[in-house]
Design a protein around this motif. Structure first.
Motif, mmCIF file in Angstrom:
data_model
loop_
_atom_site.group_PDB
_atom_site.id
_atom_site.type_symbol
_atom_site.label_atom_id
_atom_site.label_comp_id
_atom_site.label_asym_id
_atom_site.label_seq_id
_atom_site.Cartn_x
_atom_site.Cartn_y
_atom_site.Cartn_z
ATOM 1 N N THR A 217 0.633 -1.746 0.325
ATOM 2 C CA THR A 217 -0.543 -0.373 0.491
ATOM 3 C C THR A 217 1.066 1.171 -0.319
ATOM 4 O O THR A 217 1.792 0.595 0.705
ATOM 5 C CB THR A 217 -0.711 -0.153 1.282
ATOM 6 N N PRO A 218 0.007 2.347 -0.162
ATOM 7 C CA PRO A 218 1.431 3.360 -0.222
ATOM 8 C C PRO A 218 0.757 4.074 0.744
ATOM 9 O O PRO A 218 2.563 4.805 1.129
ATOM 10 C CB PRO A 218 0.064 4.161 -0.939
ATOM 11 N N LEU A 219 -0.050 3.741 1.771
ATOM 12 C CA LEU A 219 0.892 3.974 3.054
ATOM 13 C C LEU A 219 1.654 3.848 3.728
ATOM 14 O O LEU A 219 2.221 4.609 4.530
ATOM 15 C CB LEU A 219 -0.841 4.034 3.722
ATOM 16 N N LEU B 23 5.020 5.397 2.158
ATOM 17 C CA LEU B 23 5.078 6.543 3.042
ATOM 18 C C LEU B 23 5.439 6.515 4.456
ATOM 19 O O LEU B 23 6.503 7.477 4.940
ATOM 20 C CB LEU B 23 3.901 7.269 2.822
ATOM 21 N N TRP C 1 6.100 12.680 -3.627
ATOM 22 C CA TRP C 1 5.105 11.955 -3.302
ATOM 23 C C TRP C 1 4.928 12.827 -4.769
ATOM 24 O O TRP C 1 3.706 12.037 -5.332
ATOM 25 C CB TRP C 1 4.960 11.674 -2.234
ATOM 26 N N TRP D 41 2.275 7.301 -5.553
ATOM 27 C CA TRP D 41 1.342 6.220 -5.003
ATOM 28 C C TRP D 41 0.884 5.348 -5.425
ATOM 29 O O TRP D 41 0.398 4.476 -5.669
ATOM 30 C CB TRP D 41 0.387 6.999 -4.010
ATOM 31 N N ARG D 42 1.385 5.566 -7.402
ATOM 32 C CA ARG D 42 0.964 4.822 -8.472
ATOM 33 C C ARG D 42 2.225 3.869 -8.311
ATOM 34 O O ARG D 42 1.744 2.152 -8.122
ATOM 35 C CB ARG D 42 1.801 5.868 -9.728
ATOM 36 N N PRO E 222 4.587 2.760 -5.365
ATOM 37 C CA PRO E 222 5.594 3.331 -4.302
ATOM 38 C C PRO E 222 7.028 2.942 -4.318
ATOM 39 O O PRO E 222 7.812 3.157 -3.902
ATOM 40 C CB PRO E 222 4.900 3.323 -2.979
#
Length: 129
Positions: free
Chosen positions: A5-7, A10, A52, A58-59, A61
């Protein structure tokens, strides 16, 4: 490549920046109080967020190239003017150490994910005994 996941990605980048700041502050004995850490971290966190957004990280990561390299470059290049605006210095030695540490960590976790993913795929292709 396994979907992360992007989260989570990040969070990994944020952790890289925060570790850099905490290690630097501890090494220079400039205080580890939350306000002191935040005062040093903010230019990097703003530049990381910009990295970012600019790269649409996020596409994809976890990709080292182009995502990781560009997010790292924007983080370093963006943080230095912000540090200067905030009254902090940005001597060449600091820029060099910052660049190397953040490259090792921000690109390193992505390379590790890639390596694990490749090895898992290779393991699935091998016939059992």
């Amino acid at each position: 490549m396994r979907s992360y996941t992007p989260l989570v990605a990040l969070a990994a980048d944020l952790l890289c920046v925060l570790v850099f700041v905490v290690v630097g502050k501890a090494d220079h004995a400039t205080g580890l109080a939350p306000a002191a850490v935040a005062g040093t971290a903010w230019p990097f966190l703003v530049a990381l967020a910009l990295g970012w957004v600019v790269t649409l990280a996020w596409r994809s990561p976890v990709r080292v190239w182009p995502t990781g390299v560009l997010v790292w470059a924007v983080t370093v290049a963006g943080a230095m003017p912000l540090r200067l605006l905030g009254g902090e210095g940005a001597p060449f030695s600091f820029v060099l150490v910052t660049s190397l540490f953040l490259a090792a960590t921000m690109l390193g976790w992505r390379a590790s994910v890639l390596l694990v993913t490749v090895r898992r795929r290779q393991g699935r292709r091998r016939p059992g005994p």
